[in-house]
Design a protein around this motif. Structure first.
Motif, mmCIF file in Angstrom:
data_model
loop_
_atom_site.group_PDB
_atom_site.id
_atom_site.type_symbol
_atom_site.label_atom_id
_atom_site.label_comp_id
_atom_site.label_asym_id
_atom_site.label_seq_id
_atom_site.Cartn_x
_atom_site.Cartn_y
_atom_site.Cartn_z
ATOM 1 N N CYS A 187 0.793 -1.217 0.000
ATOM 2 C CA CYS A 187 0.000 0.000 0.000
ATOM 3 C C CYS A 187 0.825 1.267 0.000
ATOM 4 C CB CYS A 187 -0.879 -0.017 1.231
ATOM 5 S SG CYS A 187 0.072 -0.357 2.711
ATOM 6 N N GLY A 188 0.216 2.288 -0.415
ATOM 7 C CA GLY A 188 0.768 3.619 -0.323
ATOM 8 C C GLY A 188 -0.238 4.496 0.355
ATOM 9 N N PRO A 189 0.029 5.778 0.479
ATOM 10 C CA PRO A 189 -0.916 6.665 1.114
ATOM 11 C C PRO A 189 -2.283 6.560 0.451
ATOM 12 C CG PRO A 189 1.169 7.765 0.752
ATOM 13 C CD PRO A 189 1.241 6.443 0.051
ATOM 14 N N GLY A 190 -3.260 6.428 1.275
ATOM 15 C CA GLY A 190 -4.609 6.368 0.750
ATOM 16 C C GLY A 190 -5.090 4.974 0.481
ATOM 17 N N SER A 191 -4.226 3.981 0.582
ATOM 18 C CA SER A 191 -4.659 2.605 0.400
ATOM 19 C C SER A 191 -5.648 2.257 1.488
ATOM 20 C CB SER A 191 -3.462 1.648 0.474
ATOM 21 O OG SER A 191 -2.572 1.916 -0.556
ATOM 22 N N GLY A 192 -6.666 1.530 1.141
ATOM 23 C CA GLY A 192 -7.704 1.258 2.117
ATOM 24 C C GLY A 192 -7.492 -0.025 2.858
ATOM 25 N N ALA A 193 -7.956 -0.052 4.102
ATOM 26 C CA ALA A 193 -7.861 -1.255 4.906
ATOM 27 C C ALA A 193 -8.730 -2.362 4.330
ATOM 28 C CB ALA A 193 -8.286 -0.955 6.336
ATOM 29 N N GLY A 206 7.878 0.682 5.721
ATOM 30 C CA GLY A 206 7.104 -0.453 5.231
ATOM 31 C C GLY A 206 7.183 -1.639 6.174
ATOM 32 N N LEU A 207 6.064 -2.331 6.345
ATOM 33 C CA LEU A 207 6.032 -3.568 7.128
ATOM 34 C C LEU A 207 5.403 -4.661 6.265
ATOM 35 C CD1 LEU A 207 6.246 -5.209 9.819
ATOM 36 C CD2 LEU A 207 3.909 -4.434 10.312
ATOM 37 N N ILE A 208 6.147 -5.741 6.037
ATOM 38 C CA ILE A 208 5.651 -6.866 5.237
ATOM 39 C C ILE A 208 5.701 -8.115 6.109
ATOM 40 C CG2 ILE A 208 5.952 -8.243 3.144
ATOM 41 C CD1 ILE A 208 7.593 -5.871 1.988
ATOM 42 N N THR A 209 4.531 -8.674 6.396
ATOM 43 C CA THR A 209 4.463 -9.885 7.215
ATOM 44 C C THR A 209 4.120 -11.101 6.344
ATOM 45 O OG1 THR A 209 2.184 -9.305 7.760
ATOM 46 C CG2 THR A 209 3.874 -8.706 9.356
ATOM 47 N N ALA A 266 7.214 3.458 -3.861
ATOM 48 C CA ALA A 266 6.448 4.467 -3.115
ATOM 49 C C ALA A 266 7.337 5.371 -2.272
ATOM 50 C CB ALA A 266 5.419 3.772 -2.225
ATOM 51 N N GLY A 267 8.641 5.041 -2.180
ATOM 52 C CA GLY A 267 9.579 5.922 -1.489
ATOM 53 C C GLY A 267 9.787 5.647 -0.014
ATOM 54 N N VAL A 268 9.645 4.392 0.411
ATOM 55 C CA VAL A 268 9.886 4.102 1.829
ATOM 56 C C VAL A 268 11.354 4.309 2.180
ATOM 57 C CG1 VAL A 268 7.984 2.457 2.062
ATOM 58 C CG2 VAL A 268 10.259 1.642 1.375
ATOM 59 N N LYS A 269 11.588 4.704 3.419
ATOM 60 C CA LYS A 269 12.959 4.859 3.900
ATOM 61 C C LYS A 269 13.513 3.547 4.425
ATOM 62 C CE LYS A 269 16.371 7.728 4.592
ATOM 63 N NZ LYS A 269 17.000 8.423 3.441
ATOM 64 N N GLY A 270 12.592 2.718 4.908
ATOM 65 C CA GLY A 270 13.006 1.422 5.423
ATOM 66 C C GLY A 270 11.896 0.410 5.319
ATOM 67 N N ILE A 271 12.272 -0.858 5.228
ATOM 68 C CA ILE A 271 11.307 -1.960 5.158
ATOM 69 C C ILE A 271 11.602 -2.951 6.276
ATOM 70 C CG2 ILE A 271 10.545 -3.972 3.819
ATOM 71 C CD1 ILE A 271 11.041 -2.364 1.280
ATOM 72 N N LEU A 272 10.549 -3.315 7.002
ATOM 73 C CA LEU A 272 10.619 -4.367 8.017
ATOM 74 C C LEU A 272 9.922 -5.582 7.424
ATOM 75 C CD1 LEU A 272 9.348 -2.162 10.999
ATOM 76 C CD2 LEU A 272 11.702 -2.361 10.126
ATOM 77 N N ILE A 273 10.573 -6.734 7.416
ATOM 78 C CA ILE A 273 9.996 -7.893 6.742
ATOM 79 C C ILE A 273 10.201 -9.175 7.541
ATOM 80 C CG2 ILE A 273 12.096 -8.183 5.335
ATOM 81 C CD1 ILE A 273 10.222 -9.278 3.095
ATOM 82 N N GLY A 283 4.663 -12.952 -3.597
ATOM 83 C CA GLY A 283 3.901 -11.805 -3.120
ATOM 84 C C GLY A 283 4.765 -10.842 -2.327
ATOM 85 N N GLN A 284 5.678 -11.376 -1.511
ATOM 86 C CA GLN A 284 6.554 -10.496 -0.736
ATOM 87 C C GLN A 284 7.518 -9.734 -1.632
ATOM 88 O OE1 GLN A 284 8.330 -12.768 2.561
ATOM 89 N NE2 GLN A 284 6.665 -11.982 3.852
ATOM 90 N N VAL A 285 7.970 -10.371 -2.707
ATOM 91 C CA VAL A 285 8.846 -9.674 -3.667
ATOM 92 C C VAL A 285 8.101 -8.480 -4.272
ATOM 93 C CG1 VAL A 285 10.000 -9.869 -5.901
ATOM 94 C CG2 VAL A 285 10.258 -11.693 -4.202
ATOM 95 N N THR A 286 6.866 -8.715 -4.677
ATOM 96 C CA THR A 286 6.061 -7.632 -5.254
ATOM 97 C C THR A 286 5.848 -6.510 -4.242
ATOM 98 O OG1 THR A 286 4.916 -9.182 -6.705
ATOM 99 C CG2 THR A 286 3.836 -7.086 -6.318
ATOM 100 N N ALA A 287 5.613 -6.888 -2.987
ATOM 101 C CA ALA A 287 5.406 -5.882 -1.939
ATOM 102 C C ALA A 287 6.647 -5.012 -1.760
ATOM 103 C CB ALA A 287 5.040 -6.569 -0.629
ATOM 104 N N ILE A 288 7.831 -5.633 -1.765
ATOM 105 C CA ILE A 288 9.081 -4.868 -1.646
ATOM 106 C C ILE A 288 9.198 -3.880 -2.805
ATOM 107 C CG2 ILE A 288 11.600 -5.024 -1.798
ATOM 108 C CD1 ILE A 288 11.433 -7.659 -0.248
ATOM 109 N N GLU A 289 8.970 -4.369 -4.009
ATOM 110 C CA GLU A 289 9.104 -3.509 -5.197
ATOM 111 C C GLU A 289 8.138 -2.328 -5.125
ATOM 112 O OE1 GLU A 289 10.482 -7.131 -8.238
ATOM 113 O OE2 GLU A 289 8.426 -6.378 -8.273
ATOM 114 N N ASN A 290 6.908 -2.594 -4.701
ATOM 115 C CA ASN A 290 5.912 -1.523 -4.622
ATOM 116 C C ASN A 290 6.268 -0.499 -3.550
ATOM 117 O OD1 ASN A 290 4.510 -2.741 -6.653
ATOM 118 N ND2 ASN A 290 2.887 -3.582 -5.356
ATOM 119 N N MET A 291 6.779 -0.985 -2.431
ATOM 120 C CA MET A 291 7.126 -0.061 -1.350
ATOM 121 C C MET A 291 8.333 0.800 -1.717
ATOM 122 S SD MET A 291 6.460 -2.203 2.156
ATOM 123 C CE MET A 291 4.775 -2.604 2.665
ATOM 124 N N VAL A 292 9.301 0.200 -2.381
ATOM 125 C CA VAL A 292 10.470 0.978 -2.833
ATOM 126 C C VAL A 292 10.009 2.060 -3.813
ATOM 127 C CG1 VAL A 292 12.618 0.898 -4.143
ATOM 128 C CG2 VAL A 292 12.127 -0.879 -2.444
#
Length: 342
Positions: free
Chosen positions: A28-34, A51-54, A104-111, A93-102
């Protein structure tokens, strides 16, 4: 045979596609819905994104981890972006999440890596973009693939319940069943090896080993299989408490629930209550909220002064049991329930 190996290639391909599609939406990015299974939170200006990817968003352990990240992000005034796999093992799916978060401009990712090895190339690409990457709970292989690891000492967690089981058996010959996680996941391997070390045993001493995926229903099936193969099993190591409760159900169906010792790892509220109720003899309690909170703080520090977290930070583990054993340090379930998660 492993749980993964039993799946047909067609099913695996379909699952991978489903996972990619799901996380393409939930990264998700800003505005993504729950409503889509993702959110962004925090009261900051959005200048710093974390970013947090579980592995999943249904396991209470990861729910608590997300709660810790959200609380800390709000306190620190930063934006939190989250994503979770559709199932435990959803590496694509986690690979895609990393790519999307990068992107979107995240400073850090917790995975929490679903596949400790397969996720490494995606992590390396993110780091090359200047993103701080911290593994929570589950180390990558190699562990140095991330900047830092905030996690339970899973070897120690296994060792504690191994020592407990050995002491509780009081010299009686043990016939061990190991209800494991799945191939390729370091946390499962570390807990298994820790248990054997604490018990003073090797894999040759394990009468039956089955993968459970950490799932209660699969834990029950695994225990049923083990009882069919080795009816005299009297010690059961489980990767987590859902698997332990599945094992208990299978043992109870055979009238064996009172003469088989079950030990586990996690310290969730349901699992800790099961220790209090006598279904599980002992569990090693870990602290997911602390993992996430410390991870968010580390990204904030990196954003402020460029200082990167590094190495391994032990977020603690405590043996919980109401039947203390001589020579094995533990705390009772009153303490465990005060500090449990889920």
């Amino acid at each position: 045979m492993s749980r993964t190996a039993r799946l047909s290639s067609a099913v695996l391909r379909a699952a991978a596609v489903t996972g990619v599609a799901a996380l393409a939406l939930t990264a998700c990015g800003p505005g993504s819905g729950a409503d889509s299974g993702s959110d962004s939170s925090g009261s900051g200006s959005g200048d710093v994104k974390v970013g947090l990817i579980t592995k999943t968003d249904t396991n209470p352990f990861f729910v608590k981890m997300k709660e810790g990240a959200e609380k800390t992000a709000k306190a620190e005034g930063v934006e939190l972006m989250t994503a979770a796999g559709k199932f435990d093992g959803d590496n694509a799916g986690q690979v895609t999440a990393i790519e999307n978060m990068v992107a979107a401009g995240v400073k850090g990712i917790l995975i929490t890596p679903s596949d400790s090895k397969a996720i490494v190339p995606a992590i390396e690409k993110a780091k090359a973009k200047g993103v701080l990457v911290i593994a929570l709970d589950t180390p990558t292989e190699p562990e140095s693939a991330v900047d830092a690891l905030f996690a339970t000492d899973n070897v120690k967690a296994g060792e504690l319940i191994g020592e407990y089981a050995k002491a509780a058996m009081k010299g009686k010959e043990a016939k061990i069943a190991a209800l494991d996680l799945a191939p390729g996941v370091s946390v499962g391997v570390q807990r298994h090896e820790g248990f054997l070390k604490g018990f003073g045993a090797t894999d040759k001493d394990v009468a039956c080993a089955q993968d459970t995926g950490g799932d209660q229903a699969k834990g029950q099936t695994a225990m049923e299989n083990c009882l069919q193969k080795e009816p005299d099993i009297n010690v059961v190591y489980t990767i987590n408490e859902p698997a332990a409760l599945g094992a208990y159900t299978a043992l109870k169906a055979k009238g064996r629930e009172k003469d088989v010792l079950i030990v586990s790892v996690d310290g969730g509220c349901t699992g800790t209550q099961a220790v209090k109720d006598g279904k599980i003899a002992a569990t090693s309690q870990q602290y997911p909220l602390k993992m996430a909170a410390e991870g968010v703080k580390a990204v904030v520090t990196y954003a402020k002064d460029g200082k990167k977290a590094s190495g391994y930070t032990d977020t603690g583990v405590t043996l919980i049991s109401d039947k203390a054993q001589d020579g094995v340090a533990s705390k009772d379930t009153a303490y465990g329930l005060e500090n449990c998660w889920g």
